[in-house]
Structures are given as structure tokens and as C-alpha cells.
Design an enzyme around this catalytic site. Structure first.
Site, short mmCIF file in Angstrom:
data_model
loop_
_atom_site.label_atom_id
_atom_site.label_comp_id
_atom_site.label_asym_id
_atom_site.label_seq_id
_atom_site.Cartn_x
_atom_site.Cartn_y
_atom_site.Cartn_z
N HIS A 98 2.04 0.88 -12.97
CA HIS A 98 2.79 -0.35 -13.24
C HIS A 98 4.29 -0.02 -13.19
CE1 HIS A 98 3.55 -4.33 -14.87
NE2 HIS A 98 4.43 -3.78 -15.69
N ASN A 129 -4.34 2.87 -13.28
CA ASN A 129 -3.44 1.88 -12.68
C ASN A 129 -2.00 2.41 -12.76
OD1 ASN A 129 -2.63 -0.69 -11.62
ND2 ASN A 129 -2.02 -1.31 -13.69
N ASP A 183 -2.04 -4.72 -17.97
CA ASP A 183 -0.93 -3.77 -18.11
C ASP A 183 -0.92 -3.14 -19.51
OD1 ASP A 183 -0.18 -4.35 -15.51
OD2 ASP A 183 1.13 -5.97 -16.12
N GLY A 195 0.78 -1.24 0.00
CA GLY A 195 0.00 0.00 0.00
C GLY A 195 0.81 1.28 0.00
N SER A 196 2.08 1.23 -0.45
CA SER A 196 2.86 2.47 -0.40
C SER A 196 2.38 3.49 -1.44
CB SER A 196 4.35 2.18 -0.56
OG SER A 196 4.65 1.75 -1.87
N ASN A 197 1.88 3.02 -2.57
CA ASN A 197 1.31 3.97 -3.55
C ASN A 197 0.01 4.56 -3.03
OD1 ASN A 197 2.86 4.32 -6.17
ND2 ASN A 197 3.02 2.12 -5.83
N SER A 245 4.85 3.57 -15.15
CA SER A 245 3.84 4.12 -16.06
C SER A 245 2.49 4.15 -15.37
CB SER A 245 3.67 3.22 -17.30
OG SER A 245 4.89 2.94 -17.92
#
Ligand code: GAR
Length: 219
Positions: free
Chosen positions: A112, A110, A148, A15-17, A139
Site C-alpha cells: 500500500h 499486499n 489496508d 503492474g509495476s510492482n 507499507s
């Protein structure tokens, strides 16, 4: 200020993003706020972080559903309960059903850990090292049915050093991710980046001449 977009964040792990998005959305002038964080894994560390920050959280176990579509419907109804306008996938390691993707077309993003279309799937840092690329990165894209794939929104590049390991490269890319995702959400939530005829359109793009082109080397 106009109403802020409500964003549901989907995670599967660390969950760092999600945290990077949370830090950004706390800023008063940011055009989005997180309305809930959902994980398919109960033990996802990110769920704990979100709960500690006072966000609504949900755990929906994909293994409890007979089909991908049934799981997606359960996810969707929770996200709609939270009144989400947008969905941000942040390390959510599930493939979506076609109907779900179509219903959220242009409203689901999203991140990636590679410069797509290179290195889709898992172990992207190992893939980059095996390919011997000198630049790697991350990205963001609108989610479409291909894994992706989907129209790119932003990318950030980092150099690959000759002695990098998958871990050292992953750490460099991850810190770029933490800058890139909040920028992306800002663009999408403010309507400056949108999906049109299968392509990303960005209004008033700014050319940054300091954007990284090659690894920096000492003179
Ligand atoms: C991130 O590196 C993200 O780009 C990647 O999972 C990691 C999640 O880390 N996503 C994908 O590989 C999607 N194909 P986080 O839980 O700390 O944000």
C-alpha cells in the site's frame, strides 16, 4: 536449494510492482517464483507484461459474478490450478470476502502506498500532502478482512518536499515500493516473516542504522 514457493500475483492495472517481483524472482537464489498473474481488468497493462515474460495469465472480470464470494472463488480456483502457495496483491483494487481472506491467512500479502495506518484507501499521496506530513512511504502487510489493515511486514519512508505534487511524491514512493515488495516476499517465502496470533513475527531482524529518519537537509 529447497523448493521455491509459488506465488500468484493479483493486479488491476499497470503492474509495476508485479514487474519488480518478477525481476527479483528471476534471481536463482530467490526463495519464490511467480506461478501466474491474474487481473480483474482485461486491459491491465501488467497482464501484457506478464504474458510477454512467459508467465501464465488470467483475466477474471468481477462484474460477471453475483457476489464478492463467488468472484473470490473463481480467483481462488485459478490460483490453485497454478499451485500457488502464496498470493501477492500488487495494486489489486478489489475487497476480498471474509472466507477467502481466512483461507489464505498468513499466505496473502499486499503493498500500500502510505505509511499505514495513515492514509488508507485511494489517493494516498494527495492525503499525505493535505496532511502536511514530512515523511511518507509505503507499507507491506498480511491481508486481513479490514481494507489496508493487517499486520505490517515492512515499511519504507521517503521525504516529502515542500514543492511536491501528488505525481512527484507518487514517483518517489513507487520506487521505494519496487524495493520494498521484493524484500517482503523474500522474507515471507523463506519463512522469516510469518503471521502468529495476529502479529507479524520476523526472525533474525537486522537493525539498519542508515534507515531514513528525517528528510535529508544540506548542512
Ligand atoms: C501501487 O502504488 C500500490 O501500492 C497500490 O496500487 C499501485 C499499483 O501500481 N495499491 C494500493 O493502493 C492498495 N490499497 P502498479 O500496478 O504499478 O504496481
Amino acid at each position: 536449494m529447497t523448493a521455491r514457493m509459488k506465488v500468484a500475483v493479483l493486479i488491476s492495472g499497470r503492474g509495476s510492482n508485479m514487474e519488480a517481483l518478477l525481476d527479483a524472482t528471476i534471481q536463482p537464489d530467490y526463495p519464490a517464483e511467480i506461478c501466474g498473474v491474474l487481473s480483474n481488468r482485461e486491459t491491465a497493462k501488467g497482464l501484457e507484461i506478464a504474458a510477454r515474460s512467459g508467465l501464465p495469465t488470467a483475466h477474471i472480470d468481477h462484474r460477471a459474478f453475483a457476489s464478492r464470494a463467488a468472484f473470490d472463488e473463481a480467483v481462488e480456483s485459478r490460483v490453485l490450478e497454478w499451485d500457488a502457495d502464496l498470493i501477492a496483491c500488487a495494486g489489486f483494487l478489489r475487497i476480498f470476502s471474509e472466507g477467502f481472506v481466512e483461507r489464505w491467512s498468513g499466505r496473502m500479502i499486499n503493498i500500500h502506498p502510505s505509511l499505514l495506518p495513515l492514509f488508507k484507501g485511494l489517493n494516498t499521496h494527495e492525503q499525505a500532502l493535505a496532511a502536511g506530513v514530512r515523511m511518507h512511504g509505503c507499507s507491506t502487510h498480511f491481508v486481513t478482512t479490514g481494507v489496508d489493515e493487517g499486520p505490517l511486514i515492512l515499511q519504507a519512508a521517503v521525504p516529502v518536499m515542500h514543492d511536491d505534487t501528488p505525481d512527484s511524491l507518487a514517483a518517489r514512493v513507487l520506487s521505494a515500493e519496487h524495493r520494498l515488495y521484493p524484500q517482503t516476499l523474500r522474507l515471507v517465502a523463506s519463512g522469516r516473516a510469518s503471521l502468529s496470533d495476529g502479529k507479524t513475527v520476523i526472525s533474525e531482524p537486522v537493525y539498519d542504522p542508515s534507515a531514513r529518519l528525517t528528510p535529508r537537509i544540506r548542512p
